[in-house]
Write an enzyme that holds these catalytic residues in place. Structure first.
Site, short mmCIF file in Angstrom:
data_model
loop_
_atom_site.label_atom_id
_atom_site.label_comp_id
_atom_site.label_asym_id
_atom_site.label_seq_id
_atom_site.Cartn_x
_atom_site.Cartn_y
_atom_site.Cartn_z
N ASP A 79 0.86 -1.18 0.00
CA ASP A 79 0.00 0.00 0.00
C ASP A 79 0.90 1.23 0.00
O ASP A 79 1.67 1.45 0.94
CB ASP A 79 -0.90 -0.01 1.24
CG ASP A 79 -1.89 1.14 1.27
OD1 ASP A 79 -1.75 2.09 0.47
OD2 ASP A 79 -2.80 1.10 2.12
N LYS A 110 -5.46 16.49 -17.33
CA LYS A 110 -5.88 17.41 -16.27
C LYS A 110 -4.73 18.35 -15.90
O LYS A 110 -4.95 19.34 -15.20
CB LYS A 110 -6.39 16.64 -15.05
CG LYS A 110 -7.76 16.02 -15.26
CD LYS A 110 -8.33 15.46 -13.99
CE LYS A 110 -7.60 14.24 -13.48
NZ LYS A 110 -7.66 13.09 -14.41
N TYR A 135 -1.61 16.48 -9.85
CA TYR A 135 -0.58 16.11 -10.82
C TYR A 135 0.70 16.93 -10.59
O TYR A 135 1.81 16.41 -10.71
CB TYR A 135 -1.07 16.36 -12.24
CG TYR A 135 -2.02 15.33 -12.79
CD1 TYR A 135 -2.27 14.13 -12.15
CD2 TYR A 135 -2.68 15.57 -14.00
CE1 TYR A 135 -3.14 13.20 -12.67
CE2 TYR A 135 -3.55 14.64 -14.54
CZ TYR A 135 -3.79 13.45 -13.88
OH TYR A 135 -4.64 12.53 -14.41
#
Length: 353
Positions: A48, A112, A144
């Site tokens: 994770d 984006k 981003y």
């Protein structure tokens, strides 16, 4: 030259495509995911990215030469997107640092970068299309940008090369993916055929009439490998699209024909898939049981919210690929073929009837 690769997000649309390509090209491939899927030639790593300690333990014995970061975690707000996704990149690169093996890290983001985050998607003052890499960041928070900044800082610290890849909407095969237009439209078409519903284009008049482009996951995989193995592509950001442009008023009929449907006339009304498909889970479960499909859970195949965001945009979006072309990347993929190839693969995998 083949080496050892770590694909982060190996069970997703992009991750599975680059993992398959690397394996075919003779690389040793490790695939990191919270719930890895079985993939030929891919050695699973269960981890994770949000848990720095367990991530360091999971990666402790690995010494990859190339890292492909193809995943992110969607949060309720952009502030949370920034916090969580920046930390994921930081945790990953910190965990790999002790081995000192990494030569190149490729980060997949998207358009984006130019359009803004979901909270301000396609709004405000946007750069002119076609989008080009030299266009600066928007004056708005965007996860981003935070991912890039973590990558740039680690590269400066540890001396590896980097590349950033900005695809448009990605066409590819994956189950349980949060952004999957191809399988969403395949499920939508199947439901329309089953229930006798009109096959409506769900988006805006601008998208119906305007030019757009998309990115096949297999072409994106080739671009990722090209940038990793091409010295001239070192420390560069690249747009990545198929190379063709189209209007949805043409493409919609191409998609309808594959499913034996007639496209419904478009009258300019926006008909979001999220509303159209809101009550369709029981119907899909019934279809899956009747047809022997392997995934009866509609939510693991369709992401209507994301398809609505793309097809409902109020601006025309096309993407320039000149930077990659000048440096030698010549990959090309007709988008209608990309959709049709995907639908065929979904049928072969018993994901649609």
């Amino acid at each position: 030259m083949a080496g050892t690769a770590l694909v982060v997000g190996s069970s997703g649309i992009v991750g599975s495509a680059i993992a398959a390509l690397l394996h075919a090209e003779g690389w040793t491939v490790h695939g990191l995911a919270r719930r890895p899927t079985e993939q030929p030639g891919v050695r699973p790593v269960v981890a994770d990215l949000q848990d720095a300690r367990s991530l360091a333990q999971a990666l402790g014995g690995l010494a990859p030469h190339a890292v492909f970061l193809t995943t992110w975690s969607r949060q309720a707000t952009e502030a949370e997107n920034i916090r969580v996704n920046a930390a994921m990149v930081r945790h990953l690169l910190d965990a790999l640092r002790p081995a000192g093996s990494v030569r190149h890290v490729a980060l997949v983001t998207g358009l984006k970068h130019y359009l803004g985050p979901f909270e301000a998607y396609g709004k405000g003052t946007l750069p002119q299309t076609p989008f080009r890499e030299e266009q600066g960041r928007l004056d708005i928070e965007n996860f981003y940008y935070a991912q890039e900044d973590e990558l740039f800082a680690a590269a400066a610290r540890d001396g590896f090369a980097w590349s950033v890849h900005r695809p448009h909407t990605v066409i590819g095969e994956a189950v349980g993916n949060a952004m999957n237009m191809g399988s969403t439209l395949a499920v939508y078409a199947t439901l329309c055929r089953e229930l006798g519903r009109p096959f409506y284009f769900p988006g805006s008049a601008v998208q119906w009439n305007g030019l757009t482009d998309m990115t096949d996951a297999r072409l994106l995989a080739r671009h990722l490998l090209w940038a990793t193995t091409t010295p001239a592509a070192r420390d560069q950001a690249f747009n990545v699209v198929n190379g063709d442009v189209f209007r949805w008023k043409w493409m919609w009929g191409r998609l309808a024909s594959w499913f034996g449907l007639e496209p419904a006339p478009f009258d300019g009304t926006v008909r979001p898939l999220e509303a159209q498909m809101a009550e369709d889970a029981p119907t899909w479960t019934r279809i899956a049981r009747r047809e022997g499909l392997v995934e009866p859970d509609l939510s693991r195949l369709a992401s209507p919210w994301h398809t609505d965001a793309d097809l409902g945009r109020p601006i025309e979006v096309v993407t320039d690929m000149s930077k990659s072309r000048r440096l030698g990347f010549t990959g090309y993929q007709p988008t209608d073929d990309a959709f049709h190839d995907l639908f065929a693969r979904l049928r072969t995998a018993r994901l649609i009837p």
